[in-house]
Scaffold this motif. Structure first.
Motif, mmCIF file in Angstrom:
data_model
loop_
_atom_site.group_PDB
_atom_site.id
_atom_site.type_symbol
_atom_site.label_atom_id
_atom_site.label_comp_id
_atom_site.label_asym_id
_atom_site.label_seq_id
_atom_site.Cartn_x
_atom_site.Cartn_y
_atom_site.Cartn_z
ATOM 1 N N SER A 171 0.850 -1.187 0.000
ATOM 2 C CA SER A 171 0.000 0.000 0.000
ATOM 3 C C SER A 171 0.885 1.236 0.000
ATOM 4 O O SER A 171 2.096 1.155 0.241
ATOM 5 N N SER A 172 0.279 2.374 -0.245
ATOM 6 C CA SER A 172 1.028 3.633 -0.211
ATOM 7 C C SER A 172 1.262 4.050 1.237
ATOM 8 O O SER A 172 0.341 3.987 2.064
ATOM 9 N N ASP A 174 1.339 6.876 2.320
ATOM 10 C CA ASP A 174 0.504 8.054 2.596
ATOM 11 C C ASP A 174 -0.949 7.679 2.844
ATOM 12 O O ASP A 174 -1.736 8.534 3.275
ATOM 13 N N VAL A 235 -0.319 1.580 -6.946
ATOM 14 C CA VAL A 235 -0.355 1.509 -5.483
ATOM 15 C C VAL A 235 0.433 2.672 -4.882
ATOM 16 O O VAL A 235 -0.008 3.318 -3.927
ATOM 17 N N ARG A 236 1.612 2.962 -5.431
ATOM 18 C CA ARG A 236 2.402 4.103 -4.937
ATOM 19 C C ARG A 236 1.610 5.406 -5.023
ATOM 20 O O ARG A 236 1.746 6.290 -4.176
ATOM 21 N N ALA A 237 0.791 5.509 -6.076
ATOM 22 C CA ALA A 237 0.007 6.725 -6.273
ATOM 23 C C ALA A 237 -1.200 6.798 -5.348
ATOM 24 O O ALA A 237 -1.920 7.813 -5.352
ATOM 25 N N GLY A 238 -1.428 5.739 -4.549
ATOM 26 C CA GLY A 238 -2.512 5.765 -3.588
ATOM 27 C C GLY A 238 -3.860 5.350 -4.128
ATOM 28 O O GLY A 238 -4.896 5.615 -3.503
ATOM 29 N N GLY A 255 8.590 3.907 -1.480
ATOM 30 C CA GLY A 255 7.271 4.311 -1.945
ATOM 31 C C GLY A 255 6.191 3.282 -1.731
ATOM 32 O O GLY A 255 5.060 3.481 -2.172
ATOM 33 N N LEU A 256 6.502 2.176 -1.046
ATOM 34 C CA LEU A 256 5.499 1.164 -0.768
ATOM 35 C C LEU A 256 5.594 0.718 0.680
ATOM 36 O O LEU A 256 6.681 0.530 1.211
ATOM 37 N N ARG A 257 4.452 0.538 1.298
ATOM 38 C CA ARG A 257 4.387 -0.076 2.619
ATOM 39 C C ARG A 257 4.060 -1.561 2.415
ATOM 40 O O ARG A 257 3.166 -1.895 1.647
#
Length: 294
Positions: A171-172, A174, A235-238, A255-257
Motif C-alpha cells: 500500500s502507499s 501516505d 499503489v504508490r500513487a494511492g 514508496g510502498l508499505r
C-alpha cells in the motif's frame, strides 16, 4: 584402419547384406565393398564368409565387431561432448516466466548465468502460466517458470518445484494502513479495501480473487488490467492496495508499505517446467541447474 571402414563393417555385420548396408550408410554398394576389402587387406584376415544370399562373420569378424562398435560409440560420445561445450559458448536459451518472477527471482540468476556464459543469448518471454505452458508444448520455449498448480495439467511437461513464496499486501505509505492498522492483514480485511488488480490471465489475480471469494466476498477493484510495474505504480500513487509476492515487494524500492498477511496467509509455488519428450539444450540445462541451486 579408417573410421569410415569400421562404419561400413558394422553396417554389413548388422544387416548381413552388402546392398542393404550400403543403403543404411548412404553410399554406393561398390564403394562399400571396396572399403571392406581394403580393411580386410590391412588386417590380414577375411571378416565375412560370402556365399550367395548368405553373409556371415568369420572368427576375425566376430572378434572385431564389439571393438568396432565401441570405437564408433566413443566417437559419437566425443562428438556429442564437443557439441555440448560449443553450445555453452554460443547459442540461446528461450525462457518463459510470469512477470512477477521476472521482477523478483530472475535478475540475480540471469546476471550470474550471463557472467559465466556471455556468449549465450537469453530470450525471455513474459506471460501467465497458461500461455507459457502452451508455448512450451509447441516447442517455442526451452524452459518456463510457472505457478503451480498448472491451469491445465499436462502429462507432456516435467515440473520441478523451485520455491514456495509468501504473498504480502502493499500500500502507499501516505494511505491508511490496511487491516485497521494491525501489523498483519487478514484476507477478510481486504473486503474494506479497494484493490489494484492485475489483468485477466495473471496468476496473482486468480489467486487473490479466489481467496476473497473463499472468505465470502467479491473484491472491489479501484483499477484493473495492469502488469506488475503498472500495479506497483498505481499503489504508490494511492489508488488502492495490491497482493504481490514478498520477493517482488522487497525489490520494489521506496514508496510502498509492505504488510504481511496473517496466518495461514497466501502462498504460491513456483516450478521450473520443460517438455518431457525433448531434453532441453545444454545451455538451457545449465540455466536450469543454476535456478535449482540458487
Amino acid at each position: 584402419m579408417q573410421f569410415q571402414q569400421l562404419q561400413y563393417f558394422v553396417a554389413v555385420a548388422e544387416t548381413r547384406h552388402f546392398t542393404r548396408a550400403a543403403d543404411l550408410v548412404h553410399v554406393a554398394q561398390p564403394s562399400l565393398s571396396q572399403q571392406i576389402k581394403a580393411l580386410e587387406r590391412e588386417l590380414g584376415a577375411d571378416l565375412f564368409l560370402r556365399a550367395r544370399g548368405n553373409i556371415t562373420l568369420t572368427d576375425a569378424g566376430e572378434a572385431l565387431l564389439p571393438l568396432a562398435r565401441r570405437i564408433l560409440a566413443d566417437a559419437d560420445t566425443a562428438r556429442h561432448e564437443v557439441q555440448e561445450l560449443v553450445q555453452l559458448r554460443s547459442g540461446r536459451v528461450r525462457l518463459g516466466a510470469t512477470p512477477s518472477v521476472c521482477t523478483g527471482l530472475l535478475p540475480d540468476v540471469l546476471r550470474a548465468f550471463h557472467d559465466r556464459y556471455p556468449g549465450i543469448r537469453l530470450l525471455i518471454e513474459e506471460g501467465g502460466s497458461h500461455d507459457l505452458v502452451r508455448e512450451l508444448a509447441r516447442g517455442a520455449l526451452d524452459l518456463a517458470l510457472v505457478v503451480l498448480p498448472l491451469p491445465t495439467p499436462s502429462p507432456a511437461l516435467t515440473t520441478v518445484e523451485l520455491l514456495r513464496e509468501d504473498l504480502v499486501v502493499v500500500s502507499s505509505p501516505d494511505a491508511p494502513r490496511p487491516g485497521q492498522g494491525r501489523r498483519t492483514v487478514r484476507v477478510c480485511d481486504l473486503e474494506s479495501e479497494r484493490l489494484v488488480m492485475f489483468r485477466h490471465g495473471y496468476d496473482l489475480r486468480e489467486l487473490t480473487v479466489a481467496a476473497c471469494r473463499a472468505e465470502g466476498f467479491e473484491p472491489d477493484f479501484a483499477v484493473e488490467g495492469g502488469e506488475m510495474d503498472a500495479v506497483l505504480g498505481f499503489v504508490r500513487a494511492g489508488l488502492g492496495v495490491a497482493v504481490v509476492p514478498r520477493m517482488v515487494a522487497a525489490r520494489s524500492g521506496r514508496g510502498l508499505r509492505v504488510t504481511p498477511l496473517a496466518r495461514p496467509g497466501l502462498h504460491r509455488t513456483i516450478a521450473l517446467a520443460h517438455r518431457s519428450d525433448v531434453a532441453p539444450p545444454r545451455a538451457a540445462r545449465e540455466l536450469q541447474r543454476m535456478l535449482l541451486e540458487r
